[in-house]
Design an enzyme around this catalytic site. Structure first.
Site, PDB file in Angstrom:
ATOM      1  N   GLU A  98       0.871  -1.316   0.001  1.00  0.00           N
ATOM      2  CA  GLU A  98      -0.131   0.154  -0.010  1.00  0.00           C
ATOM      3  C   GLU A  98       1.013   1.553   0.166  1.00  0.00           C
ATOM      4  OE1 GLU A  98      -2.185   1.207   3.580  1.00  0.00           O
ATOM      5  OE2 GLU A  98      -0.998   0.000   4.848  1.00  0.00           O
ATOM      6  N   TRP A  99       0.383   2.402  -0.550  1.00  0.00           N
ATOM      7  CA  TRP A  99       0.888   3.582  -0.530  1.00  0.00           C
ATOM      8  C   TRP A  99       0.739   4.209   0.544  1.00  0.00           C
ATOM      9  CZ3 TRP A  99       4.407   5.979  -3.665  1.00  0.00           C
ATOM     10  CH2 TRP A  99       4.830   7.261  -3.515  1.00  0.00           C
ATOM     11  N   LEU A 100       1.610   4.810   1.459  1.00  0.00           N
ATOM     12  CA  LEU A 100       1.557   5.542   2.541  1.00  0.00           C
ATOM     13  C   LEU A 100       2.431   6.810   2.323  1.00  0.00           C
ATOM     14  CD1 LEU A 100       2.386   2.928   5.400  1.00  0.00           C
ATOM     15  CD2 LEU A 100       0.293   3.675   4.593  1.00  0.00           C
ATOM     16  N   ASP A 203      16.867  -4.007  11.475  1.00  0.00           N
ATOM     17  CA  ASP A 203      17.595  -2.870  10.467  1.00  0.00           C
ATOM     18  C   ASP A 203      17.291  -1.664  10.620  1.00  0.00           C
ATOM     19  OD1 ASP A 203      19.380  -2.155   8.538  1.00  0.00           O
ATOM     20  OD2 ASP A 203      18.271  -2.980   6.928  1.00  0.00           O
TER      21      ASP A 203
END
Length: 300
Positions: A98-100, A203
């Site tokens: 999904e684009w955030l 990370d």
């Protein structure tokens, strides 16, 4: 402004089949991508998506990322990008998310919120150190064979594989005899310190942390496993980028034990060795200095 690209027919078909979303007539822009995979923004009608691409042989790396994102999402401490599809064509592996709308951590409030979320993540503890599967740290394999003891896990599954890889590529110096001395002495750092097997991002540098449009802390690009929570904090300090308030707020939420500064150097040695193996000799001197300093401290 650059002109949009088009998806190849093969990739468009694969994405449509895997995600159940039509990508005909989709427009594609290159975003600020990392050093490992290509990163693209896809606009299909009114919807936007985030797409990572790599060579087809890199599919296991994306599969491990899907596993890590699921583990982080299940903890419900951070917002985590939702996985929409993963797979491969004959030439390319892909991961569709999904684009955030994201921005870097900047304010004291950002730092406090992120710290509280990280402490919540770290309170998700298990019985053993490691993970149910191996994954990746950048593009390098990360071994996660489960152990009862943290020191043994860190030596066998973190430092030793990176040192072996570095030596196989011709990096000697302190990565030889002095590194072997360090591996022998690591357990001495944990005589009076018994960390819990916390769920870690694995990370956690500033490029994998953000704030969304609603002010919610977000993490992504994980290398998850269960380990000492201090390993995440150490990584956050290695390259900077986190507000000072983040560290104060984390210590308020969950105070650190005595000896963190020395353990921090040990944990960050893993990431410096990994960067040496990913990006070359520019990290060799830093790795050698860290090894010599740790060996000197442990001889005292």
């Amino acid at each position: 402004m650059e002109a949009p690209q088009n998806l190849s027919v093969e990739l468009e078909c694969a994405l449509t089949a895997a995600a159940g979303i039509s990508f005909s007539r989709a427009e594609v822009w290159t975003t600020s991508s990392g050093s490992i995979s290509r990163a693209l923004e896809i606009r299909a009608g009114e919807q936007r998506y985030f797409l990572k691409l790599n060579d087809a042989a890199a599919l296991p790396m994306f599969e491990a990322e899907v596993d890590g994102l699921a583990a982080l999402a299940a903890c419900n401490a951070f917002r985590v990008p939702r996985v929409l599809a993963s797979g491969a064509t004959a030439d390319e592996a892909f991961l569709l998310l999904e684009w955030l709308q994201l921005r870097p951590l900047a304010s004291a409030e950002d730092g406090q919120r992120f710290a509280e979320a990280l402490a919540k993540l770290h309170h998700d503890t298990g019985e053993r150190f490691g993970w149910a599967r191996d994954n990746f740290i950048g593009a390098n394999p990360q071994t996660n064979v489960q152990h009862d003891g943290w020191a043994r896990f860190f030596v066998r599954c973190r430092l030793t594989p990176q040192l072996q890889l570095a030596r196989s590529r011709g990096h000697g110096g302190a990565l030889g005899r002095e590194a072997d001395q360090l591996l022998e002495r690591v357990p001495a750092l944990f005589l009076d310190y018994r960390p819990r097997p916390s769920l870690l991002h694995g990370d956690l540098w500033s490029g994998n942390a953000a704030i969304d449009a609603d002010g919610t802390p977000v993490i992504f690009d994980p290398a998850v496993y269960r380990g000492d929570r201090e390993a995440d904090l150490a990584m956050s300090e290695l390259f900077g980028g986190f507000p000072t308030a983040f560290y104060a707020a984390y210590r308020t939420a969950w105070p650190l034990d005595e000896g963190y500064e020395q353990r921090k150097a040990l944990y960050n040695l893993y990431h410096v060795l990994n960067h040496l193996n990913l990006f070359g000799r520019s990290y060799l001197g830093q790795a050698e200095r860290m090894i010599r300093a740790l060996v000197f401290e442990l001889r005292r």
